[in-house]
Design an enzyme around this catalytic site. Structure first.
Site, mmCIF file in Angstrom:
data_model
loop_
_atom_site.group_PDB
_atom_site.id
_atom_site.type_symbol
_atom_site.label_atom_id
_atom_site.label_comp_id
_atom_site.label_asym_id
_atom_site.label_seq_id
_atom_site.Cartn_x
_atom_site.Cartn_y
_atom_site.Cartn_z
ATOM 1 N N PRO A 1 -22.249 -14.442 27.077
ATOM 2 C CA PRO A 1 -22.847 -15.763 26.951
ATOM 3 C C PRO A 1 -24.305 -15.805 27.406
ATOM 4 O O PRO A 1 -24.618 -15.581 28.566
ATOM 5 C CB PRO A 1 -21.975 -16.637 27.852
ATOM 6 C CG PRO A 1 -20.733 -15.857 28.083
ATOM 7 C CD PRO A 1 -21.137 -14.432 28.019
ATOM 8 N N GLU A 2 -25.186 -16.074 26.467
ATOM 9 C CA GLU A 2 -26.583 -16.381 26.756
ATOM 10 C C GLU A 2 -26.759 -17.865 26.455
ATOM 11 O O GLU A 2 -25.782 -18.579 26.248
ATOM 12 C CB GLU A 2 -27.509 -15.497 25.902
ATOM 13 C CG GLU A 2 -27.257 -14.003 26.114
ATOM 14 C CD GLU A 2 -28.149 -13.111 25.272
ATOM 15 O OE1 GLU A 2 -29.307 -13.463 25.052
ATOM 16 O OE2 GLU A 2 -27.681 -12.058 24.829
ATOM 17 N N HIS B 1 -5.899 -12.960 32.215
ATOM 18 C CA HIS B 1 -7.254 -13.121 32.735
ATOM 19 C C HIS B 1 -7.571 -14.560 33.111
ATOM 20 O O HIS B 1 -8.726 -14.909 33.276
ATOM 21 C CB HIS B 1 -8.260 -12.589 31.719
ATOM 22 C CG HIS B 1 -7.968 -11.185 31.306
ATOM 23 N ND1 HIS B 1 -7.677 -10.830 30.021
ATOM 24 C CD2 HIS B 1 -7.867 -10.059 32.050
ATOM 25 C CE1 HIS B 1 -7.428 -9.535 29.970
ATOM 26 N NE2 HIS B 1 -7.531 -9.036 31.191
ATOM 27 N N ARG C 1 -13.683 -9.756 33.191
ATOM 28 C CA ARG C 1 -14.320 -8.903 34.193
ATOM 29 C C ARG C 1 -14.577 -9.588 35.527
ATOM 30 O O ARG C 1 -15.110 -8.959 36.452
ATOM 31 C CB ARG C 1 -15.601 -8.303 33.606
ATOM 32 C CG ARG C 1 -15.259 -7.295 32.536
ATOM 33 C CD ARG C 1 -16.479 -6.763 31.856
ATOM 34 N NE ARG C 1 -17.308 -5.985 32.746
ATOM 35 C CZ ARG C 1 -18.466 -5.449 32.389
ATOM 36 N NH1 ARG C 1 -18.901 -5.613 31.171
ATOM 37 N NH2 ARG C 1 -19.164 -4.764 33.233
#
Length: 273
Positions: free
Chosen positions: A2-3, A98, A116
């Site tokens: 995500p930017e 997750h 992550r």
DNA sequence: ATTATATCCTGATCGC
DNA sequence: TGCGATCAGGATATAA
């Protein structure tokens, strides 16, 4: 990854479903995120907005939930279902593995999913969150002159400089390469050495590429999905990122890959001077 | 002061 | 088939 465009995509969708919703309870499944303040928080959502790559959910009472998706974070919205014999929402197994945090609203559940575990969420007073910000490159207020002022005498390579969130928020590794290809500037050039004409082109390309990516609802390489679980569409417009050895779209010479500050950069050595 | 590097994590992929 | 090494990159803490 995500930017700015991916975060903006998430914010727009969340705004549509969350404004006016009431948070009933929060459950943190990842101990890394667990805080008393967070899990005790309740209230009505007043607004959802973006500051750089941060997602802010403003609540009545003056506090905001501040999310950062980092590398693999996703915020998924699950609309409340009518009660069934089974009861509760059914989670896809890979999703469940997750799931880091679930926020139960009166009209549905928001899930913070993050493979992550680099992503963050915290509760902070809204007015502190609104501290003075670096320049947001989505608007036309980003000009060559503004870039020149922000860059100052920095001797960093322009690609590395573009990733600095303390000066210009929102550009990440994918769009940095795309922006520099668009304005034909070599990513290895020293930032302070760019001419006014090059800075003007860089500013224009930054605004252009980021807005185009927002129109496309972001880029999905592997992990990014909007709150409805949909992928972005900008990946088909990428011209250099992950195009190592492929012919340049402009001049046909092979796209090169190099490493700057431990990050891949993709560029055309012939087009970008 | 600025700039460079290590760190946080997990899953996918690669070479043997 | 598996096993270890490597890579992916946002942001920050620490080092230079």
């Amino acid at each position: 990854m995500p930017e700015l465009p991916e975060v903006e995509t998430v914010v727009r969708r969340l705004r549509a479903v969350l404004v006016g919703a009431k948070l009933r309870s929060t459950e943190c499944l990842d101990p890394k995120l667990k805080s008393r303040k967070l899990t005790r928080h309740q209230g009505e959502v007043l607004q959802v907005r973006r500051e750089g790559k941060n997602i802010l959910v403003d609540f009545s009472g003056g506090n905001s939930l501040k999310f950062h998706l980092r590398m693999t974070g996703n915020l998924i919205w699950e609309k409340a279902r009518t009660k069934t014999a089974i009861g509760g929402a059914i989670l896809h197994p890979s999703t469940e593995a997750h799931l880091r945090c679930r926020l139960n609203f009166d009209r549905g559940e928001m899930r913070f999913i993050d493979v992550r575990r680099f992503g963050t969420v915290e509760l902070a007073p809204s007015r502190l969150v609104r501290a003075e910000l670096p320049v947001d490159p989505v608007e036309d207020t980003l000009t060559g002159e503004v870039l020149q002022r922000l860059i100052g005498k920095s001797r960093q390579a322009i690609k590395v400089w573009l990733l600095r969130q303390d000066r210009l928020v929102g550009v990440g590794n994918i769009y940095a390469s795309e922006i520099l290809f668009d304005c034909r500037v070599d990513p290895r050039r020293e930032a302070a050495a760019l001419s006014p004409a090059e800075l003007k082109a860089l500013a224009r390309s930054t605004v252009k590429i980021l807005n185009k990516a927002i129109e496309c609802c972001g880029t999905t390489f592997s992990d990014f999905h909007n709150p409805d679980g949909e992928s972005g569409k900008f990946q088909s417009f990428l011209k250099v990122y992950q195009h190592d050895q492929q012919p340049c779209r402009r001049c046909k010479s092979p796209i090169k890959r190099l490493v700057q500050a431990q990050r891949s950069t993709f560029y055309c050595a012939k087009c970008q001077q």
